[in-house]
Enzyme design. Structure first.
Site: not given
Ligand code: CDP
Ligand code: MG
Length: 167
Positions: A10, A58, A91, A97, A108, A122, A125
């Site tokens: 990212k 968000f 992962r 996350t 991360r 983080n 992705h």
């Molecule tokens: O990336 P990941 O699959 O771990 O998490 P996701 O639930 O698919 O969320 C996508 C992205 O949204 C995350 O990687 C974070 O950058 C952002 N995010 C956030 O800023 N605040 C949250 N509460 C959840 C996700």
């Molecule tokens: Mg995701």
């Protein structure tokens, strides 16, 4: 069984000069890189990529984040890794996350942060499961940009299509 997974470095990862570091960490998995490209992310692509989060408060912030608007770096590096248990391995290396909850030695956990406005920056992705990996890889890559045959393809004839070639 061999699997494919989409990885995005990212804009914060690029701004922090973490590309080499992240690729080195990912090489621990012994997976094969089968596609890679730098992408200037259009709004439509970012919104499609994160469409499962459309209702979240968000959502608009993470679209800006993925497009580099928070880091003055309008690009991400997109890669496809391929091999046994690719999603689980990547992962695990990426970590949770929320960077504050991520294992401290994970990518991360090491390099992520939570901004004052609450966005989880983080760094990378990683696709969450096989169905998402397939959906995402098809969004970010054309079949000809991937060096193995991951998914079924078809031939179509496109006529009068304007394309850019070297002058
Ligand atoms: O990336 P990941 O699959 O771990 O998490 P996701 O639930 O698919 O969320 C996508 C992205 O949204 C995350 O990687 C974070 O950058 C952002 N995010 C956030 O800023 N605040 C949250 N509460 C959840 C996700
Ligand atoms: Mg995701």
């Amino acid at each position: 069984m061999s699997q494919a997974v989409l990885i995005l470095i990212k804009p914060d990862g690029l701004k922090k000069s973490l590309t080499g570091n992240i690729l080195t960490r990912l090489s621990e998995t012994k997976l094969e890189i089968v596609a890679a490209r730098m992408v200037r992310v259009p709004k439509e692509l970012a919104e499609e990529h994160y469409k499962h989060l459309k209702e979240k408060p968000f959502f608009s912030e993470i679209i800006k984040y993925l497009r580099g608007e928070l880091h003055d770096r309008r690009k991400v590096m997109a890669l496809v890794y391929w091999g046994k248990d690719a999603i689980k391995k990547c992962r695990e290396l990426a970590g949770a996350t929320n960077p504050e909850e991520a294992e401290p030695t994970s990518i991360r956990g090491s390099y992520g942060r939570i901004t004052t406005s609450g966005v989880y920056e983080n760094v990378i992705h990683v696709s969450s499961d096989e169905a998402e990996a397939q959906r995402e890889i098809k969004l970010w890559f054309n079949p000809t940009e991937i060096i193995v045959d991951l998914y079924p393809t078809k031939d179509v004839v496109e006529e009068k299509k304007k394309v850019k070639v070297w002058a």
